[in-house]
Write a protein that holds these residues in place. Structure first.
Motif, short mmCIF file in Angstrom:
data_model
loop_
_atom_site.label_atom_id
_atom_site.label_comp_id
_atom_site.label_asym_id
_atom_site.label_seq_id
_atom_site.Cartn_x
_atom_site.Cartn_y
_atom_site.Cartn_z
N SER A 162 72.05 50.08 121.89
CA SER A 162 72.52 48.97 122.74
C SER A 162 74.04 49.01 122.89
CB SER A 162 72.08 47.63 122.15
OG SER A 162 72.67 47.43 120.89
N GLU A 163 74.52 48.29 123.90
CA GLU A 163 75.95 48.34 124.26
C GLU A 163 76.87 47.91 123.13
OE1 GLU A 163 77.46 49.59 126.68
OE2 GLU A 163 75.89 49.99 128.14
N ASN A 164 76.45 46.95 122.32
CA ASN A 164 77.33 46.46 121.26
C ASN A 164 76.94 47.00 119.89
OD1 ASN A 164 74.98 45.11 121.04
ND2 ASN A 164 75.84 43.04 121.05
N GLU A 165 76.12 48.04 119.87
CA GLU A 165 75.69 48.63 118.60
C GLU A 165 76.67 49.73 118.19
OE1 GLU A 165 71.72 50.92 116.86
OE2 GLU A 165 71.54 49.59 118.60
N THR A 166 76.99 49.78 116.91
CA THR A 166 77.91 50.81 116.44
C THR A 166 77.28 52.19 116.55
OG1 THR A 166 79.19 51.59 114.55
CG2 THR A 166 77.09 50.53 114.05
N ARG A 178 75.60 54.75 123.92
CA ARG A 178 75.38 53.40 124.42
C ARG A 178 74.94 53.45 125.88
NH1 ARG A 178 80.46 52.49 121.74
NH2 ARG A 178 80.15 51.44 119.73
N LYS A 222 68.29 41.11 116.92
CA LYS A 222 68.35 42.56 116.99
C LYS A 222 67.93 43.11 115.63
CE LYS A 222 71.64 43.17 120.70
NZ LYS A 222 72.86 43.85 121.17
N GLU A 251 70.49 47.53 112.31
CA GLU A 251 71.88 47.28 111.91
C GLU A 251 72.57 48.60 111.61
OE1 GLU A 251 72.47 44.38 108.87
OE2 GLU A 251 71.01 42.98 109.72
#
Length: 973
Positions: free
Chosen positions: A278-282, A468, A970, A973
């Motif tokens: 996802s866009e905000n996943e590290t 991403r 979500k 992690e």
């Protein structure tokens, strides 16, 4: 019966006869005189008879045509002209196995049954399906199972739908699965293994109906078939059915299905692939690094077994030196190895997960340096002995949980037979094992490593890295592609697609006629034993402690399950009950290093496993007992040593090695995370039920997303002192003599020896008083959308019907069969395109419906909500009702392995389920009528009106349906 090589038997010429002492079987190799079809009979005393017909089906692209055909041939045939003969068999057969499987170069159709009449029925339906399928009559079968343009009117956008299409969207959503499908293409760029036999979702819509039919015409011919018969069945009757009913109608045909060997590489190939996050996943710690090697031809029995052992030695065992070196070097958080022997040329893979892209060279260097050092200095002979013993134990035990023995033997046979090798070489393991055991005194495995890994250039380095927006980008590209396709179509072409989609819907909604359905063979209810099987269990005592003794022959293997009541553990420490089991045998103990204890366990046992679980009290609604369970199996002669090692693990494990524990926590998190993508339905079920009962809430803490989040928190806020203190406290509260119940399976003579050993073991346990806790869980309906990167959903809805005032009865078990293979199957799988859907109603009141790899959400929930209407008007002919009853009894009577018999008997005891309860359920199933199913409508109506649900799946799709859910989370992690 006496056989003569060279003679004809019902159209089959006997080519060879030999005893296979490892299986206690006689192997007979036949060839059909008229067609050249190959057939093997394994004659054994096993009454669980197996039939399988397989075809070599090398794909020429990644459209998934072998996979789509595997589904499609089971959708009606010449003699059995129903839409779903496969489903009809599941409804009304006593089969112990019924399925079909697509491999990278073959497709097989296995069935099994202990009932002779049923077995012949299954053989007949499957032979008719593969040789005379209805795919030539109904293009809608291809559309339903493969793919089609889904459009209802000209103002709608074009979309794709199809069961296999949606199944593979789910498969390609998992990074593990994507890597697994990428590796063969990196090693075999010039033959069939570079393609995805299952189908790449991007390529599946390129498959035409004509190409689909042409593939069947070419490869599904008896001359290209490999048939197995296994068990104690009458061989002459079996051969007669195959020949007279089918093969005699065909002539020999030259089928070009040969798979050329891949020319070896002169240097290692590199391949880089991306997967979506996802866009905000590290992006940190999300890369997979994989070294892959082509080992040799699969028909070499020594290489086949030696590399299976070497894989365990290097990468799978706790003391595995290559795995240890990689983790100690900080390369990834999880190390896995695999030896794939299902292709013409076997492959060996070394993979690290949750690594960094810039660690590529370090990964390769550590692998090579470690292996070179092992070759130079020699592998510790104790690790060699442990690894050989572990694999040998598995071979001799022959316990293939969930699969009939005949099917496993067939797959091992095919690993050589399909490529022109001798069929039995992988079953006759004694001489091969003898050669491999020279490794205990020679550098046997060191030579293998040097030749097949260090100096093997037929290899590849695959990097799978996160990116991403990949999923969103692919979704947009697909949307744009379909829009372009639609814009280029004429009005007539659009109308043609609309009409085809409408024709498919009509076919799906039109029930089969009574006359057609009655052509599907069904056994009689009279063939079913009215009495439920009574599993052997006797309650005894040893030194004042309760023993559950299962008295039956186990071939001198002791099966032991120890159950420690875990209510003494404080509520905040519940996750540690699972964690301590995940760490046992992987950490140092007072007297041994973790490598040493692991080796000793593998040398002396067939394995020791640990798990946390709970049992609901069948006689007191809402009550349950949590346990820490230990399962072990060992030769009777090694029971004393096994309990000595078990005591060392339970009572002397050390949790203060900061680096080791931190490494294990990261590895556990990585392993659990990898499983999330393939088990979305299990996640959704556990989470859903945790909203409705305290037992289910407990199960979610130790087995569900809550446990994964617990591991994430441990890793993020790692503190060895707190962790060690918590684990030691849990250990003290668990391993107390007042907590334990043991379950032992063996014969009376061996029980006497076990009694002495176990009595001594009890004396080592803590004897302080244990205070049991009453956990105060806050159970509430969260109705969560659990977000994963992917393209499909797992949609669950349900609750607890007992809390709503209803009781459990056998009709609910019957309803699982009816719903799963009628209402839900037709509406969610057939019409909706989901890969699977099923309902379950448990004795503790937990009830749910869940879909698997489902493209939809609201439409699926609507089907669930309206199921009660289907039940209110439920009315089927007596014959159909009897089929449902037979299909349900099949589940109740599933054959149990030696290890499972005692476990199931113990589970009944611990859950307070009496033999009369089991018999009552069976009686209610056998007496089932349309009225008893109608009477369940209020349960379903009330359950669905509670509006308790949970879904796992695509972030984009679940957000589009956000009005359905109360909370969003979500997962990764």
């Amino acid at each position: 019966m006496k056989y003569t090589v060279g003679n004809l038997y019902k159209g089959f010429k006997l080519l060879e006869e030999k005893e296979i002492k490892e299986l206690g079987a006689k192997g007979l190799i036949f060839e059909h005189e008229k067609t050249g079809a190959k057939l093997i009979k394994l004659e054994t005393v096993d009454d669980n008879k197996v039939f399988s017909i397989g075809f070599r089906t090398p794909p020429h692209d990644s459209t998934g045509v072998p996979h789509i055909l595997e589904h499609s041939v089971l959708c009606g045939s010449r003699k059995y002209d129903t839409k779903e003969p496969f489903v009809e068999l599941l409804k009304g057969s006593l089969n112990t196995f019924l399925n079909a499987m697509t491999f990278s170069d073959k497709t097989i159709y296995p069935v099994a049954s202990r009932n002779e009449k049923d077995f012949f029925n299954l053989m007949d339906v499957y032979l008719d399906a593969v040789l005379y399928p209805n795919i030539y009559k109904h293009e809608e079968i291809f559309m339903q199972e493969g793919w089609h343009y889904n459009i209802k009117n000209e103002n709608e956008p074009l979309t794709y739908n199809g069961v296999v299409y949606n199944e593979m969207k789910g498969a390609y959503s998992s990074p593990d699965s994507l890597l697994y499908r990428t590796i063969p293409s990196s090693l075999f760029p010039d033959n069939t293994y570079k393609y995805s036999s299952g189908g790449n979702p991007a390529d599946i819509p390129n498959l035409t109906y004509k190409e689909f039919l042409d593939f069947h015409r070419k490869y599904y011919h008896p001359s290209n078939s490999y048939i197995l018969l296994y068990g104690n069945g009458n061989i002459e009757k079996e051969l007669e059915l195959i020949n007279e009913g089918y093969l005699k109608n065909f002539n020999k045909q030259c089928v070009d299905s040969e798979i050329p060997l891949q020319k070896p590489f002169e240097e290692m190939k590199d391949l880089e692939v991306t997967y979506g996050v996802s866009e905000n996943e590290t992006l940190e710690g999300k890369t997979f690094l994989s070294l892959n090697y082509v080992i040799g031809e699969n028909k070499d029995p020594e290489l086949y077994l030696a590399f299976e052992i070497l894989n365990y030695l290097l990468l799978r065992s706790t003391s595995a030196p290559l795995k240890k070196a990689l983790l100690n070097a900080g390369l990834g958080k999880s190390v896995t190895g695999s030896f794939d022997n299902s292709m013409k040329q076997s492959t060996f893979t070394i993979t690290v997960k949750n690594a960094e892209e810039n660690q590529k060279q370090d990964f390769k260097a550590v692998v090579m340096n470690t292996l070179k050092d092992l070759v130079k200095s020699g592998i510790d002979k104790e690790i060699v002995e442990a690894s050989i013993n572990r694999i040998e134990f598995e071979l001799r035990e022959g316990d293939f949980e969930g699969y009939p023995k005949g099917l496993i033997y067939y797959m091992k046979i095919m690993d050589s037979w399909l490529y022109g090798g001798k069929p039995f070489v992988h079953l006759e393991f004694e001489n091969t094992l003898k050669k491999i055991k020279t490794a205990l005194t020679t550098n046997y495995f060191e030579k293998l490593i040097d030749k097949y890994i260090i100096n093997n250039y037929h290899s590849s380095f695959v990097i799978l890295k996160p990116e991403r927006g990949v999923n969103e980008k692919q979704a947009k590209e697909l949307e744009d592609k379909l829009e372009i396709i639609k814009n280029r179509l004429s009005k007539e072409q659009i109308n043609d697609f609309i009409e085809k989609a409408r024709a498919l819907k009509i076919r799906q909604e039109t029930p089969d006629s009574k006359e057609v359905l009655e052509k599907i063979p069904v056994i009689s209810l009279e063939d079913i034993d009215e009495k439920a099987e009574r599993l052997p269990l006797e309650v005894r005592e040893i030194s004042g402690s309760k023993v559950l003794f299962s008295n039956y022959h186990t071939n001198k293997i002791a099966y032991v399950n120890l159950y420690f009541n875990s209510l003494g553990v404080k509520e905040e420490f519940i996750p540690y009950v699972r964690l301590i089991g995940d760490l046992f045998s992987k950490v140092d103990t007072k007297n041994y290093s973790y490598e040493k204890i692991s080796n000793l366990i593998n040398i002396n046992t067939g394995g020791i496993s640990y798990s946390a679980l709970s049992y609901a009290n069948n006689e007191a609604f809402g009550e349950y007992t949590p346990y820490f369970k230990i399962s072990l199996k060992t030769l009777e002669s090694k029971v004393p040593k096994t309990f000595e090692l078990l005591g060392e693990v339970l009572l002397n494990s050390k949790f203060d090695d900061e680096n080791r524990i931190k490494q294990l926590i990261s590895e556990l998190k990585s392993r659990v995370q990898s499983g999330l993508f393939s088990s979305g339905h299990i996640i959704a079920i556990r989470r859903l039920l945790s909203y409705t009962s305290k037992k289910a809430y407990y199960d979610e803490i130790i087995q569900g997303i809550a446990y994964y989040k617990f591991l994430c928190d441990l890793e993020k806020n790692f503190n060895i002192n707190i962790l060690a203190d918590n684990l030691n406290e849990v250990s003290k509260n668990l391993f107390n003599i007042s907590n334990i119940i043991v379950n032992y399976a063996g014969v009376e003579e061996d029980y006497t020896n076990f009694e002495k050993v176990y009595s001594s073991f009890l004396n080592t346990l803590d004897k302080d008083n244990v205070n049991y806790n009453n956990y105060d869980f806050k159970v509430t309906a969260k109705n969560e959308a659990l977000l994963l990167q992917g393209d499909v959903q797992y949609v669950a809805k349900g609750g607890n019907f007992k809390s709503l005032g209803y009781e459990y009865n056998g009709a609910l078990t019957l309803l699982e069969t009816i719903a799963g293979f009628d209402y839900l199957w037709n509406n969610v799988r057939v019409k909706g395109g989901a890969y699977g859907v099923f309902a379950n109603f448990r004795r503790d009141g937990g009830g749910y419906i869940v879909s698997y790899r489902d493209p939809k959400v609201k439409e699926t929930l609507k089907v669930y909500d309206e199921m009660y209407k289907y039940l209110e008007s439920f009315d089927v002919p007596l014959r159909e009702m009897q089929k449902y009853i037979i299909g349900t009894i099949r589940k109740l009577d599933h054959p149990l392995s030696n290890s499972s018999k005692c476990e199931v008997a113990a589970a009944y005891y611990l859950a307070n389920i009496k033999q009369e309860d089991i018999q009552k359920e069976r009686d209610e199933v056998l007496r089932g009528k349309a009225e008893s199913i109608k009477a369940l409508a209020p349960i379903l109506k009330t359950l669905m009106e509670e509006d308790i649900l949970c879904a796992v799946g695509s972030e984009a799709t679940l957000n589009e349906n956000k009005d359905v859910f109360k909370n969003f989370m979500k997962i990764i992690e």
